[in-house]
Scaffold this motif. Structure first.
Motif, PDB file in Angstrom:
ATOM      1  N   PRO A   1      -3.332   5.877  -0.788  1.00 52.91           N
ATOM      2  CA  PRO A   1      -3.222   6.709  -1.949  1.00 52.91           C
ATOM      3  C   PRO A   1      -2.306   6.318  -3.067  1.00 52.91           C
ATOM      4  O   PRO A   1      -2.153   6.749  -4.000  1.00 52.91           O
ATOM      5  CB  PRO A   1      -2.575   7.722  -1.086  1.00 52.91           C
ATOM      6  CG  PRO A   1      -1.733   7.048  -0.064  1.00 52.91           C
ATOM      7  CD  PRO A   1      -2.726   6.016   0.368  1.00 52.91           C
ATOM      8  N   GLY A   2      -1.677   5.017  -2.841  1.00 54.92           N
ATOM      9  CA  GLY A   2      -0.737   4.558  -3.859  1.00 54.92           C
ATOM     10  C   GLY A   2      -0.344   3.060  -3.573  1.00 54.92           C
ATOM     11  O   GLY A   2      -1.259   2.368  -2.934  1.00 54.92           O
ATOM     12  N   PRO A   3       0.558   2.580  -4.402  1.00 53.39           N
ATOM     13  CA  PRO A   3       1.073   1.172  -4.158  1.00 53.39           C
ATOM     14  C   PRO A   3       1.490   0.811  -2.851  1.00 53.39           C
ATOM     15  O   PRO A   3       2.001   1.462  -2.120  1.00 53.39           O
ATOM     16  CB  PRO A   3       2.238   1.003  -5.326  1.00 53.39           C
ATOM     17  CG  PRO A   3       2.354   2.290  -6.085  1.00 53.39           C
ATOM     18  CD  PRO A   3       1.614   3.467  -5.136  1.00 53.39           C
ATOM     19  N   THR A   4       1.034  -0.422  -2.621  1.00 54.51           N
ATOM     20  CA  THR A   4       1.683  -0.976  -1.288  1.00 54.51           C
ATOM     21  C   THR A   4       2.516  -2.273  -1.538  1.00 54.51           C
ATOM     22  O   THR A   4       3.076  -2.731  -0.568  1.00 54.51           O
ATOM     23  CB  THR A   4       0.305  -1.373  -0.577  1.00 54.51           C
ATOM     24  OG1 THR A   4      -0.554  -2.373  -1.146  1.00 54.51           O
ATOM     25  CG2 THR A   4      -0.548  -0.236  -0.227  1.00 54.51           C
TER      26      THR A   4
ATOM     27  N   GLY B   1       4.728  -2.090  -7.514  1.00 52.77           N
ATOM     28  CA  GLY B   1       4.010  -0.979  -7.837  1.00 52.77           C
ATOM     29  C   GLY B   1       2.564  -1.326  -7.845  1.00 52.77           C
ATOM     30  O   GLY B   1       1.666  -0.685  -8.417  1.00 52.77           O
ATOM     31  N   HIS B   2       2.042  -2.405  -7.091  1.00 53.24           N
ATOM     32  CA  HIS B   2       0.674  -2.871  -7.214  1.00 53.24           C
ATOM     33  C   HIS B   2      -0.007  -2.589  -5.769  1.00 53.24           C
ATOM     34  O   HIS B   2       0.707  -2.151  -4.789  1.00 53.24           O
ATOM     35  CB  HIS B   2       0.642  -4.331  -7.352  1.00 53.24           C
ATOM     36  CG  HIS B   2       1.345  -4.812  -8.377  1.00 53.24           C
ATOM     37  ND1 HIS B   2       0.704  -4.673  -9.490  1.00 53.24           N
ATOM     38  CD2 HIS B   2       2.296  -5.804  -8.505  1.00 53.24           C
ATOM     39  CE1 HIS B   2       1.591  -5.468 -10.428  1.00 53.24           C
ATOM     40  NE2 HIS B   2       2.625  -5.883  -9.957  1.00 53.24           N
ATOM     41  N   THR B   3      -1.361  -2.055  -5.896  1.00 56.88           N
ATOM     42  CA  THR B   3      -1.883  -1.627  -4.411  1.00 56.88           C
ATOM     43  C   THR B   3      -2.709  -2.951  -4.089  1.00 56.88           C
ATOM     44  O   THR B   3      -3.655  -3.458  -4.400  1.00 56.88           O
ATOM     45  CB  THR B   3      -2.875  -0.585  -4.902  1.00 56.88           C
ATOM     46  OG1 THR B   3      -2.306   0.395  -5.192  1.00 56.88           O
ATOM     47  CG2 THR B   3      -3.630  -0.334  -3.492  1.00 56.88           C
TER      48      THR B   3
ATOM     49  N   SER C   1       4.359  -2.678   2.135  1.00 56.86           N
ATOM     50  CA  SER C   1       4.373  -1.652   2.823  1.00 56.86           C
ATOM     51  C   SER C   1       3.363  -1.903   3.969  1.00 56.86           C
ATOM     52  O   SER C   1       2.381  -2.526   4.020  1.00 56.86           O
ATOM     53  CB  SER C   1       3.637  -0.344   2.435  1.00 56.86           C
ATOM     54  OG  SER C   1       4.854  -0.197   1.072  1.00 56.86           O
TER      55      SER C   1
END
Length: 90
Positions: free
Chosen positions: A12-15, A19-21, A48
């Motif tokens: 669902p969002g950056p990892t 701030g990048h996935t 993450s």
């Protein structure tokens, strides 16, 4: 681009801390085994940790029948006689 292959990116969002996935979980849109995705920052890393329990069933067990010979009851003399009298031997 994923819609062209009928797949979905489930993160669902950056990892990454900037701030990048960078980490992805991609599956077909018709698959319904991904219900929850957890992003955790408890590791000493700039990424993450992605945790995703998959709800996948097991295939039913298959019954396999195996036939064996009882070698302790094997008659060697009868086997030799059967080979010697076989048309393949002559």
């Amino acid at each position: 681009m994923t819609h062209a292959f009928n797949v979905k990116q489930h993160i669902p969002g950056p990892t990454h801390r900037d701030g990048h996935t960078l980490d992805l979980i991609i599956a077909r849109q018709s698959d319904i085994f991904i219900f929850e995705i957890y992003l955790s920052n408890y590791l000493a890393s700039d990424h993450s940790a992605i945790l995703c329990p998959l709800h996948i069933g097991h295939p039913p067990p298959q019954r396999i029948e195996i036939q064996t010979r009882k070698l302790n009851q094997f008659n060697i003399a009868a086997f030799q006689d059967a080979i010697l009298s076989s048309p393949l031997y002559t």
